[in-house]
Motif scaffolding. Sequence first.
Motif, mmCIF file in Angstrom:
data_model
loop_
_atom_site.group_PDB
_atom_site.id
_atom_site.type_symbol
_atom_site.label_atom_id
_atom_site.label_comp_id
_atom_site.label_asym_id
_atom_site.label_seq_id
_atom_site.Cartn_x
_atom_site.Cartn_y
_atom_site.Cartn_z
ATOM 1 N N PRO A 9 0.643 -1.601 -0.100
ATOM 2 C CA PRO A 9 0.154 -0.200 -0.071
ATOM 3 C C PRO A 9 1.523 1.195 -0.039
ATOM 4 C CG PRO A 9 -1.106 -1.355 1.475
ATOM 5 C CD PRO A 9 -0.013 -1.847 1.005
ATOM 6 N N LEU A 10 2.038 1.737 0.318
ATOM 7 C CA LEU A 10 2.429 2.705 0.716
ATOM 8 C C LEU A 10 3.554 2.479 -0.580
ATOM 9 C CD1 LEU A 10 4.257 1.852 4.312
ATOM 10 C CD2 LEU A 10 2.552 2.895 3.980
ATOM 11 N N MET A 11 3.489 1.691 -1.699
ATOM 12 C CA MET A 11 4.503 1.454 -2.778
ATOM 13 C C MET A 11 3.855 1.810 -4.173
ATOM 14 S SD MET A 11 7.214 -1.724 -2.645
ATOM 15 C CE MET A 11 7.748 -1.142 -4.297
ATOM 16 N N SER A 12 1.899 1.882 -3.464
ATOM 17 C CA SER A 12 0.942 2.358 -4.624
ATOM 18 C C SER A 12 0.269 3.755 -4.460
ATOM 19 C CB SER A 12 -0.132 1.258 -4.871
ATOM 20 O OG SER A 12 -0.406 1.637 -3.079
ATOM 21 N N PRO A 13 0.148 3.566 -5.711
ATOM 22 C CA PRO A 13 0.055 5.841 -6.066
ATOM 23 C C PRO A 13 -1.392 5.950 -5.361
ATOM 24 C CG PRO A 13 0.102 4.803 -8.231
ATOM 25 C CD PRO A 13 -0.003 3.767 -7.674
ATOM 26 N N ASP A 14 -1.085 7.253 -4.536
ATOM 27 C CA ASP A 14 -2.623 7.179 -3.639
ATOM 28 C C ASP A 14 -3.054 7.588 -4.439
ATOM 29 O OD1 ASP A 14 -4.123 8.495 -2.083
ATOM 30 O OD2 ASP A 14 -2.886 10.351 -1.514
ATOM 31 N N PRO A 15 -4.562 6.619 -4.299
ATOM 32 C CA PRO A 15 -6.171 7.291 -5.220
ATOM 33 C C PRO A 15 -6.562 7.989 -5.161
ATOM 34 C CG PRO A 15 -6.690 6.001 -3.395
ATOM 35 C CD PRO A 15 -4.757 6.090 -3.087
ATOM 36 N N TYR A 16 -6.257 8.654 -3.767
ATOM 37 C CA TYR A 16 -7.281 10.625 -3.804
ATOM 38 C C TYR A 16 -6.162 11.680 -3.244
ATOM 39 C CZ TYR A 16 -10.301 6.710 -0.582
ATOM 40 O OH TYR A 16 -10.702 5.566 -0.751
ATOM 41 N N ALA A 17 -5.030 11.234 -3.936
ATOM 42 C CA ALA A 17 -4.176 12.856 -4.924
ATOM 43 C C ALA A 17 -5.330 12.907 -6.302
ATOM 44 C CB ALA A 17 -2.500 12.044 -5.470
ATOM 45 N N ALA A 18 -5.031 13.998 -5.826
ATOM 46 C CA ALA A 18 -5.319 15.153 -7.169
ATOM 47 C C ALA A 18 -4.349 15.295 -8.141
ATOM 48 C CB ALA A 18 -5.493 16.732 -6.153
ATOM 49 N N PRO A 19 -4.873 15.175 -9.669
ATOM 50 C CA PRO A 19 -3.845 14.765 -10.601
ATOM 51 C C PRO A 19 -3.147 16.674 -11.049
ATOM 52 C CG PRO A 19 -6.459 15.053 -10.952
ATOM 53 C CD PRO A 19 -6.159 14.959 -9.800
ATOM 54 N N VAL A 20 -2.034 16.420 -11.393
ATOM 55 C CA VAL A 20 -1.392 17.137 -11.757
ATOM 56 C C VAL A 20 -2.033 18.466 -12.968
ATOM 57 C CG1 VAL A 20 0.970 18.690 -11.959
ATOM 58 C CG2 VAL A 20 0.814 16.347 -10.812
ATOM 59 N N PRO A 21 -2.533 19.910 -12.549
ATOM 60 C CA PRO A 21 -3.053 20.027 -13.230
ATOM 61 C C PRO A 21 -2.363 20.705 -14.404
ATOM 62 C CG PRO A 21 -2.050 22.055 -11.507
ATOM 63 C CD PRO A 21 -2.436 20.628 -10.761
ATOM 64 N N THR A 22 -2.975 20.723 -15.598
ATOM 65 C CA THR A 22 -1.904 20.726 -17.213
ATOM 66 C C THR A 22 -1.666 22.680 -17.169
ATOM 67 O OG1 THR A 22 -4.095 21.358 -18.239
ATOM 68 C CG2 THR A 22 -3.216 19.387 -18.520
ATOM 69 N N SER A 23 -0.639 23.530 -17.784
ATOM 70 C CA SER A 23 -0.699 24.735 -17.815
ATOM 71 C C SER A 23 -2.032 24.987 -18.670
ATOM 72 C CB SER A 23 0.393 24.814 -18.824
ATOM 73 O OG SER A 23 1.366 24.583 -18.492
ATOM 74 N N ASN A 24 -2.756 24.888 -18.464
ATOM 75 C CA ASN A 24 -4.344 25.034 -20.090
ATOM 76 C C ASN A 24 -5.296 25.427 -18.657
ATOM 77 O OD1 ASN A 24 -3.245 25.959 -22.255
ATOM 78 N ND2 ASN A 24 -4.641 23.782 -23.693
ATOM 79 N N GLU A 25 -5.256 24.359 -17.756
ATOM 80 C CA GLU A 25 -6.224 24.466 -16.151
ATOM 81 C C GLU A 25 -5.347 25.527 -15.518
ATOM 82 O OE1 GLU A 25 -7.191 19.086 -16.707
ATOM 83 O OE2 GLU A 25 -5.657 20.626 -15.606
ATOM 84 N N LEU A 26 -4.470 25.325 -15.646
ATOM 85 C CA LEU A 26 -3.899 26.821 -14.658
ATOM 86 C C LEU A 26 -4.246 27.582 -14.517
ATOM 87 C CD1 LEU A 26 -0.414 25.409 -13.378
ATOM 88 C CD2 LEU A 26 -2.592 25.362 -11.937
ATOM 89 N N VAL A 27 -4.216 28.157 -16.777
ATOM 90 C CA VAL A 27 -4.486 29.190 -17.386
ATOM 91 C C VAL A 27 -5.940 29.856 -17.235
ATOM 92 C CG1 VAL A 27 -5.211 30.648 -19.256
ATOM 93 C CG2 VAL A 27 -2.937 29.364 -18.559
ATOM 94 N N GLU A 28 -7.064 28.269 -17.414
ATOM 95 C CA GLU A 28 -8.131 28.626 -17.058
ATOM 96 C C GLU A 28 -8.616 29.309 -15.774
ATOM 97 O OE1 GLU A 28 -12.192 29.120 -18.414
ATOM 98 O OE2 GLU A 28 -10.084 28.610 -19.708
ATOM 99 N N ARG A 29 -8.142 28.299 -14.376
ATOM 100 C CA ARG A 29 -8.505 28.505 -13.285
ATOM 101 C C ARG A 29 -8.152 30.179 -12.961
ATOM 102 N NH1 ARG A 29 -5.602 23.603 -10.310
ATOM 103 N NH2 ARG A 29 -5.592 25.513 -8.580
ATOM 104 N N CYS A 30 -6.738 30.435 -13.502
ATOM 105 C CA CYS A 30 -6.101 31.780 -13.099
ATOM 106 C C CYS A 30 -7.283 32.774 -13.726
ATOM 107 C CB CYS A 30 -4.773 32.093 -13.952
ATOM 108 S SG CYS A 30 -4.541 33.406 -12.997
#
Length: 217
Positions: A9-30
């Motif tokens: 379980p420690l080595m597997s990805p965190d299923p609750y971690a938020a995905p890293v936003p793309t640049s376009n997503e950051l621009v849109e949010r901004c």
Amino acid sequence: MMRQTCLRPLMSPDPYAAPVPTSNELVERCLQGDQEAWAQIVRQNWRKVFNIAYKFVGRHDEAEDLTQDIFLRIFKALHTFDRRANFQTWLISISRNLCIDHYRSLRKERETMARDIDASELHPASAERGPYAQLEQRGLKDLIRRALAQLPPTLREAVVLRDLQEFTYLEIAERLSLPEGTVKSRINRGRLELARQIRRLESEKPPASSAPDGGSA
């Protein structure tokens, strides 16, 4: 066997971690008023923009000021970004263009200043004339050479090119392959150090005997 089961379980990805936003997503949010999205854009791209600015101004403090100004301009221009384009390419292109504009503005200002600067005014002191004019009047140009010899090579070269050979700031920058801001800084520091060395050399020499004004007796 139990140890492997516990580690998985420690080595597997965190299923609750938020995905890293793309640049376009950051621009849109901004654009929607998300300040954290803008802070993330700045964090991700600060070093790239700072490196571009530093190449133009050649000083860490000036590069930081210019970088902050660039990001302010980018923030104001975010609504013009075409989502079909690459955000990094767009950001770098704007940064370079703004640095070029800054460079041209400084060059124009410095060339205007250069037209008003005479070699005799390198280190004005109240109503007295500058050190070069004083020394030329006394016929002691060798003192200039001795004082110049005391300067660090980089400062000496800049002062000689500007004040003795009368190159423009732009010509010196091209000749030395340096940003114009670095050239101006070296010239200013060189002038101050040259004046200091001239005063030191003059204080060390014995008083010169001179004939009274009015010629021969």
